[in-house]
Design an enzyme around this catalytic site. Structure first.
Site, mmCIF file in Angstrom:
data_model
loop_
_atom_site.group_PDB
_atom_site.id
_atom_site.type_symbol
_atom_site.label_atom_id
_atom_site.label_comp_id
_atom_site.label_asym_id
_atom_site.label_seq_id
_atom_site.Cartn_x
_atom_site.Cartn_y
_atom_site.Cartn_z
ATOM 1 N N ILE A 121 -15.674 -6.691 -3.944
ATOM 2 C CA ILE A 121 -15.167 -5.335 -4.131
ATOM 3 C C ILE A 121 -15.463 -4.841 -5.545
ATOM 4 C CG2 ILE A 121 -13.051 -3.950 -4.275
ATOM 5 C CD1 ILE A 121 -11.943 -5.539 -1.950
ATOM 6 N N ASP A 226 -1.133 1.132 -5.288
ATOM 7 C CA ASP A 226 -1.168 1.121 -3.820
ATOM 8 C C ASP A 226 -0.449 -0.098 -3.244
ATOM 9 O OD1 ASP A 226 -2.097 2.255 -1.289
ATOM 10 O OD2 ASP A 226 -3.467 0.537 -1.191
ATOM 11 N N GLU A 231 7.463 -4.559 0.357
ATOM 12 C CA GLU A 231 7.034 -3.389 1.120
ATOM 13 C C GLU A 231 7.740 -3.362 2.468
ATOM 14 O OE1 GLU A 231 2.776 -3.583 1.369
ATOM 15 O OE2 GLU A 231 2.485 -3.357 -0.789
ATOM 16 N N HIS A 250 0.265 1.350 0.355
ATOM 17 C CA HIS A 250 -0.641 0.257 0.725
ATOM 18 C C HIS A 250 -1.636 0.708 1.794
ATOM 19 C CE1 HIS A 250 -0.938 -4.423 0.818
ATOM 20 N NE2 HIS A 250 -2.130 -3.837 0.840
ATOM 21 N N ILE A 251 -2.443 1.707 1.440
ATOM 22 C CA ILE A 251 -3.376 2.298 2.404
ATOM 23 C C ILE A 251 -4.833 1.999 2.068
ATOM 24 C CG2 ILE A 251 -1.805 4.136 3.096
ATOM 25 C CD1 ILE A 251 -3.366 5.995 1.159
ATOM 26 N N GLY A 252 -5.064 1.041 1.166
ATOM 27 C CA GLY A 252 -6.444 0.735 0.799
ATOM 28 C C GLY A 252 -7.315 0.406 1.995
#
Length: 291
Positions: A121, A226, A231, A250-252
């Site tokens: 990444i 994120d 959570e 947490h939408i990566g």
């Protein structure tokens, strides 16, 4: 499901598929003698006791490539949004105020993008940064920095120099016992008052409460987060009350293409395992003690 509820649900189960929030402990593995493989529909496997899995011959495989592009895009998107103060401009306009002040807003071109973690990444983020005309600087292991230099990017001399010199710091490290709490308040205090931190990796990379304290002190000046230690977070979470921090749930990895890749990879892993040619195995040692 967790603990005894998970154990009860796994009665007779041989292949288990999980997401990142299901904790597979030694207790679970030892209580499920028929379990032979665990497929994590995600990159990280820190929610699984790999030592216990090895001891009992339970193979663990993941989906290492599924969310790469979506996480990269979110990290870059959040960095640009903060640099141009887009959340603030959106809020002001919704309050029916036509405000066009350039105060504090900048282009990312010419700014220094720091990437901690030059893996799959991190390497793509570096390419995006270069495309936007940013000066890309890498920090990480010695081998990561050597690879970055080979790819034509700069490598920071020390961790302190990295945080002092970067305008944007984006974290792309895996969570391990060695990286947990690696970033402290002292680390963040080295950042510029105008800098911003982007974390789309794991909240636990940062020492508890260090980011909150750093943002309150103005170093870094802004953050885009994120991921959180617990959570979902509650509406009263301290970071949500800060004007210099944008938070996303947490939408990566949360977009349709990634989901297709996740579940496609998961099924491919299962089929390969059943054929005796396992793919994406995280703990190959378990294959030596297969049940």
């Amino acid at each position: 499901l967790q603990g005894q509820d998970l154990i009860d649900a796994l009665d007779g189960v041989q292949l288990l598929g999980i997401r990142s929030k299901t904790s597979v402990t030694r207790e679970v593995i030892e209580a499920c003698p028929e379990l032979v493989a665990i497929g994590a529909y995600c990159i990280g496997t820190n929610q699984i006791d790999l030592e216990a899995a090895n001891d009992h011959g339970v193979a663990v495989f993941n989906a290492p490539y599924a969310n790469t592009r979506s996480v990269v895009e979110l990290a870059i998107c959040e960095a640009i949004a903060l640099t141009r103060h887009l959340p603030e401009k959106n809020t002001v306009l919704h309050e029916k105020i036509w405000e066009k002040s350039a105060a504090g807003a900048h282009e990312v071109r010419g700014k220094t993008l720091g990437i901690w973690g030059y893996g799959r990444i991190g390497q793509i983020v570096a390419g995006y940064g270069r495309a936007f005309g940013m000066n890309v600087r890498i920090w990480g292991s010695e081998s990561s920095r050597a690879q970055a230099l080979s790819d034509g990017f700069q490598a920071a001399v020390t961790q302190q120099d990295f945080f002092e010199q970067c305008d944007v710091v984006s974290l792309h490290l895996r969570l391990t016992p060695q990286t947990k709490g690696l970033i402290t308040l002292e680390t963040l205090s080295c950042m510029k008052p105008t800098s911003l931190l982007v974390n789309t990796s794991r909240a636990e990379l940062i020492e508890p409460d260090a980011l909150l304290a750093g943002l309150n002190r103005g170093r870094p000046g802004m953050a885009a987060i994120d991921v959180f230690e617990s959570e979902p977070i509650l509406q009263g979470h301290a970071l949500l009350r800060l004007e210099n921090c944008i938070c996303t749930p947490h939408i990566g990895y949360v977009e349709q293409d990634s989901y297709e890749l996740y579940f496609g990879s998961a099924f491919d892993n299962v089929l390969s395992f059943m054929r005796g040619t396992p793919t994406n195995i995280v703990n190959p040692g378990a294959l030596q003690v297969r049940r």
